[in-house]
Design a protein around this motif. Sequence first.
Motif, PDB file in Angstrom:
ATOM      1  N   ASP A 166       0.820  -1.179   0.083  1.00  0.00           N
ATOM      2  CA  ASP A 166      -0.030  -0.025  -0.133  1.00  0.00           C
ATOM      3  C   ASP A 166       0.911   1.252  -0.135  1.00  0.00           C
ATOM      4  O   ASP A 166       2.151   1.021   0.466  1.00  0.00           O
ATOM      5  N   CYS A 167       0.531   2.340  -0.182  1.00  0.00           N
ATOM      6  CA  CYS A 167       1.002   3.633  -0.246  1.00  0.00           C
ATOM      7  C   CYS A 167       0.088   4.754  -0.790  1.00  0.00           C
ATOM      8  O   CYS A 167      -0.996   4.663  -1.133  1.00  0.00           O
ATOM      9  N   ASN A 168       0.770   5.736  -0.138  1.00  0.00           N
ATOM     10  CA  ASN A 168       0.120   7.392  -0.743  1.00  0.00           C
ATOM     11  C   ASN A 168       1.002   7.494  -1.936  1.00  0.00           C
ATOM     12  O   ASN A 168       2.152   7.165  -2.008  1.00  0.00           O
ATOM     13  N   PRO A 169       0.514   7.896  -3.019  1.00  0.00           N
ATOM     14  CA  PRO A 169       1.198   8.272  -4.086  1.00  0.00           C
ATOM     15  C   PRO A 169       2.449   9.296  -3.808  1.00  0.00           C
ATOM     16  O   PRO A 169       2.398  10.136  -2.887  1.00  0.00           O
ATOM     17  N   GLY A 170       3.347   9.101  -4.629  1.00  0.00           N
ATOM     18  CA  GLY A 170       4.684   9.926  -4.525  1.00  0.00           C
ATOM     19  C   GLY A 170       4.717  10.637  -6.019  1.00  0.00           C
ATOM     20  O   GLY A 170       3.974  11.027  -6.654  1.00  0.00           O
ATOM     21  N   ALA A 171       6.034  10.692  -6.463  1.00  0.00           N
ATOM     22  CA  ALA A 171       6.196  11.409  -7.681  1.00  0.00           C
ATOM     23  C   ALA A 171       5.983  10.391  -8.897  1.00  0.00           C
ATOM     24  O   ALA A 171       6.170   9.111  -8.607  1.00  0.00           O
ATOM     25  N   PRO A 172       5.582  10.881  -9.740  1.00  0.00           N
ATOM     26  CA  PRO A 172       5.090  10.006 -11.163  1.00  0.00           C
ATOM     27  C   PRO A 172       6.025   9.134 -11.740  1.00  0.00           C
ATOM     28  O   PRO A 172       5.855   8.001 -12.081  1.00  0.00           O
ATOM     29  N   THR A 173       7.480   9.548 -11.380  1.00  0.00           N
ATOM     30  CA  THR A 173       8.695   8.686 -11.805  1.00  0.00           C
ATOM     31  C   THR A 173       8.943   7.629 -10.843  1.00  0.00           C
ATOM     32  O   THR A 173      10.067   6.821 -11.093  1.00  0.00           O
ATOM     33  N   HIS A 174       8.094   7.409  -9.540  1.00  0.00           N
ATOM     34  CA  HIS A 174       8.629   6.411  -8.691  1.00  0.00           C
ATOM     35  C   HIS A 174       8.569   4.892  -9.295  1.00  0.00           C
ATOM     36  O   HIS A 174       7.772   4.888 -10.273  1.00  0.00           O
ATOM     37  N   TRP A 175       9.366   4.124  -9.028  1.00  0.00           N
ATOM     38  CA  TRP A 175       9.420   2.995  -9.774  1.00  0.00           C
ATOM     39  C   TRP A 175       8.054   2.120  -9.249  1.00  0.00           C
ATOM     40  O   TRP A 175       7.712   1.349 -10.321  1.00  0.00           O
ATOM     41  N   LEU A 176       7.429   2.173  -8.184  1.00  0.00           N
ATOM     42  CA  LEU A 176       6.364   1.654  -7.973  1.00  0.00           C
ATOM     43  C   LEU A 176       5.123   2.009  -9.138  1.00  0.00           C
ATOM     44  O   LEU A 176       4.432   0.932  -9.669  1.00  0.00           O
ATOM     45  N   ASN A 177       4.921   3.150  -9.127  1.00  0.00           N
ATOM     46  CA  ASN A 177       4.097   3.710 -10.277  1.00  0.00           C
ATOM     47  C   ASN A 177       4.409   3.263 -11.555  1.00  0.00           C
ATOM     48  O   ASN A 177       3.741   2.901 -12.412  1.00  0.00           O
ATOM     49  N   GLN A 178       5.684   3.206 -11.927  1.00  0.00           N
ATOM     50  CA  GLN A 178       6.104   2.921 -13.414  1.00  0.00           C
ATOM     51  C   GLN A 178       5.732   1.505 -13.567  1.00  0.00           C
ATOM     52  O   GLN A 178       5.523   0.971 -14.431  1.00  0.00           O
ATOM     53  N   ARG A 179       6.036   0.678 -12.249  1.00  0.00           N
ATOM     54  CA  ARG A 179       5.952  -0.727 -12.489  1.00  0.00           C
ATOM     55  C   ARG A 179       4.453  -1.164 -12.878  1.00  0.00           C
ATOM     56  O   ARG A 179       4.072  -1.994 -13.326  1.00  0.00           O
ATOM     57  N   CYS A 180       3.491  -0.356 -11.966  1.00  0.00           N
ATOM     58  CA  CYS A 180       2.085  -0.504 -12.467  1.00  0.00           C
ATOM     59  C   CYS A 180       1.906  -0.197 -13.784  1.00  0.00           C
ATOM     60  O   CYS A 180       0.971  -0.850 -14.522  1.00  0.00           O
ATOM     61  N   ASN A 181       2.432   1.077 -14.216  1.00  0.00           N
ATOM     62  CA  ASN A 181       2.170   1.538 -15.640  1.00  0.00           C
ATOM     63  C   ASN A 181       2.515   0.449 -16.682  1.00  0.00           C
ATOM     64  O   ASN A 181       1.795   0.217 -17.615  1.00  0.00           O
ATOM     65  N   LYS A 182       3.325  -0.462 -16.323  1.00  0.00           N
ATOM     66  CA  LYS A 182       4.174  -1.589 -17.261  1.00  0.00           C
ATOM     67  C   LYS A 182       3.121  -2.598 -17.363  1.00  0.00           C
ATOM     68  O   LYS A 182       3.383  -3.713 -17.964  1.00  0.00           O
ATOM     69  N   ARG A 221      -3.090  11.825  -6.143  1.00  0.00           N
ATOM     70  CA  ARG A 221      -2.450  11.713  -7.531  1.00  0.00           C
ATOM     71  C   ARG A 221      -0.942  11.628  -7.334  1.00  0.00           C
ATOM     72  O   ARG A 221      -0.426  12.136  -6.142  1.00  0.00           O
ATOM     73  N   TRP A 222      -0.292  10.892  -8.287  1.00  0.00           N
ATOM     74  CA  TRP A 222       1.110  10.994  -8.448  1.00  0.00           C
ATOM     75  C   TRP A 222       1.632  12.127  -8.980  1.00  0.00           C
ATOM     76  O   TRP A 222       1.532  12.379 -10.197  1.00  0.00           O
ATOM     77  N   ALA A 223       2.014  13.017  -8.134  1.00  0.00           N
ATOM     78  CA  ALA A 223       2.329  14.643  -8.254  1.00  0.00           C
ATOM     79  C   ALA A 223       3.846  14.906  -8.384  1.00  0.00           C
ATOM     80  O   ALA A 223       4.431  14.284  -7.360  1.00  0.00           O
ATOM     81  N   ARG A 224       4.312  15.636  -9.122  1.00  0.00           N
ATOM     82  CA  ARG A 224       5.593  16.229  -9.055  1.00  0.00           C
ATOM     83  C   ARG A 224       5.690  17.499  -8.516  1.00  0.00           C
ATOM     84  O   ARG A 224       4.687  18.191  -8.578  1.00  0.00           O
ATOM     85  N   THR A 225       6.605  17.804  -7.786  1.00  0.00           N
ATOM     86  CA  THR A 225       6.853  18.884  -6.860  1.00  0.00           C
ATOM     87  C   THR A 225       7.360  19.902  -8.240  1.00  0.00           C
ATOM     88  O   THR A 225       8.373  19.792  -8.526  1.00  0.00           O
ATOM     89  N   GLU A 226       6.820  21.177  -8.178  1.00  0.00           N
ATOM     90  CA  GLU A 226       7.208  22.261  -9.127  1.00  0.00           C
ATOM     91  C   GLU A 226       7.864  23.299  -7.896  1.00  0.00           C
ATOM     92  O   GLU A 226       7.374  23.602  -7.008  1.00  0.00           O
ATOM     93  N   GLY A 227       9.013  23.715  -8.497  1.00  0.00           N
ATOM     94  CA  GLY A 227       9.933  24.763  -7.650  1.00  0.00           C
ATOM     95  C   GLY A 227      10.485  24.402  -6.545  1.00  0.00           C
ATOM     96  O   GLY A 227      10.757  24.926  -5.448  1.00  0.00           O
ATOM     97  N   THR A 228      11.080  22.918  -6.666  1.00  0.00           N
ATOM     98  CA  THR A 228      11.779  22.548  -5.436  1.00  0.00           C
ATOM     99  C   THR A 228      12.989  23.202  -5.218  1.00  0.00           C
ATOM    100  O   THR A 228      13.492  23.436  -6.007  1.00  0.00           O
ATOM    101  N   VAL A 229      13.140  23.562  -3.928  1.00  0.00           N
ATOM    102  CA  VAL A 229      14.453  24.069  -3.720  1.00  0.00           C
ATOM    103  C   VAL A 229      15.649  23.542  -3.803  1.00  0.00           C
ATOM    104  O   VAL A 229      16.767  23.775  -4.595  1.00  0.00           O
TER     105      VAL A 229
END
Length: 435
Positions: A166-182, A221-229
Motif C-alpha cells: 500500500d502507499c500514498n502516491p509519490g512522484a510520477p517517476t517512482h518505480w512503483l508507479n512505473q511498475r504498475c504502468n508497465k 495523485r502521483w504528483a511532481r513537485t514544482e519549484g523544489t528548492v
Amino acid sequence: MSPARPGSPSEARGNPLHRTYRPAGAAAELARSRDREVLIEGPAGTGKSRAALEKLHAAALKHPGMRGAILRKTRKSLTQSAMVTFEQKVIAPADGVQWRSTSEEYRYSNGSVLVVGGLDDPQKVMSSEYDLIYVQEATETTEHDWEMLATRLRNGVMPHQQLIADCNPGAPTHWLNQRCNKGLTTRLLSRHEDNPSISEEYLSRLRALSGVRRARLYEGRWARTEGTVHQDWDSAMHVIDRSDPSMGLAVGVPRDWTRYWSVDFGFTNPFVWQAWAEDGDGRLFLYEEIYKTQVLVEDHARLILDLTAGEPRPRAIICDHDAEGRATLERHLGMATQPAHKRVTEGLQAVDARLRRAGDGKPRLFLLRDSLVERDWRLEEAKKPCRTEEEMDSYVWRETRAGFKEEPLRQDDHGNDALRYMVAHLDIGASWGAV
C-alpha cells in the motif's frame, strides 16, 4: 509462548475500535484478488493498510499453517503504524492470536504465523518463505527490495502466493508507479468513500494541505513537485540504510567519525535536533533526529543526553539564534553552543553542492533511514512532515505573481533549516548574517 505485549490481542478485550469489517471499493477488490503483485494506492485515510491486514488475518484463519509477513522499510516504524491497526482493529481475543516477542511474530492456534519485520534487517526477512507478504508504505522501499521479496513467495500452503503493497502516491517517476504502468503490478485505486469511518474533521485537515502534499494525500495523485528548492535531492540516493558497507557503515556510524549537532528551536513548531557524523572523506551522515512539537527545551536536552550516552562528544553544536533557547540548552546539556550561519542563499547553495555527485560518483550528504527517534502524533494527524526527509518534496521556492523568487517558502522547513546550519558551518565558515 511469551506473554502478550501491551496493546496485543490479550489486552484488546472490549476495544471499541474493533468492529465487523465490511470492505468496499478497492479494499473489496484486494480481498478478492489473486494476482501475484498488487498495489492498493490512494490518498490518506482510505483504509488501505487495514484492507491489507484484514486479508492477511483472514488468510491465516482460513489456511492452517500459512506464513505471512507484515513489513516496512524499517522495523521500528511498524510499531506505531501497522501493528497498532492490526491489534486494535483487526484481531479480537476470540481469534486466539498471540504475540511472540522473541521471534517478533503473531502466532495462530491453527499453526499460521504472521512475521513482523523491516527491510533494514533483510537477513531475517529473506531467510524464510511465505504465502502472503504485505509491505506498508511501499514508496519507502526500492525495486530491488520488491523483487527480492517476490522470490520468497513459495511457502505453498495457500492456493495462491501474493505480494501486497500500500502507499500514498509519490512522484510520477517512482518505480512503483512505473511498475504498475508497465502492467507488472496490479493497481487498485482506494478512495475516501471506501472508508465509511473517515470523519469530516480528518478530511478537512487533508483539504487544508497545499501543493504537492495536497495532491498526494487528499487528491491521491502521483504528483511532481514544482519549484523544489533542492533539485538534486533524490531519496533513492541520499537516504541510506544504517548498515551500508559501501559507505563504511556497519551498524551505525563508526566511533572515530567526527560528531556535530545542529538545532532549530521550536515548541508550537517542531524542535529539531540532528546528530551528524563526518567520515574521513568529508561526507556528512544524519544518524539521529528529534523532530517534535510541544516539548520543552530542557526535556529535549535530557533526551539528547540519553540518546548520546557513551558516544564521542560533538565538535560543535550549531543552533539558530534563539538566545533563550540556546541558554536553556547549554545549561541542561552542560555544553557550549554556537550560532548558525544564517545567510539563507549561501547556505542553500552549500547544501546543493553536497547533494550533487562528487568525483567518486557519490554525494557528500546522506540521511540514515531510521534516524528519527519518535514520530510526533500531532504532526502525523495534521499530515505534516515528521522528519527532515519528509520535508524535501514540499520545500519549495516562494512564488509571487512574477514567478518564483530566490527565497524558500517558510513552511514545514524546520529540518531543512537545521540541515542548512550544519552544512554552512563546515562549508562556509563561522561568519554569519541576518536571515
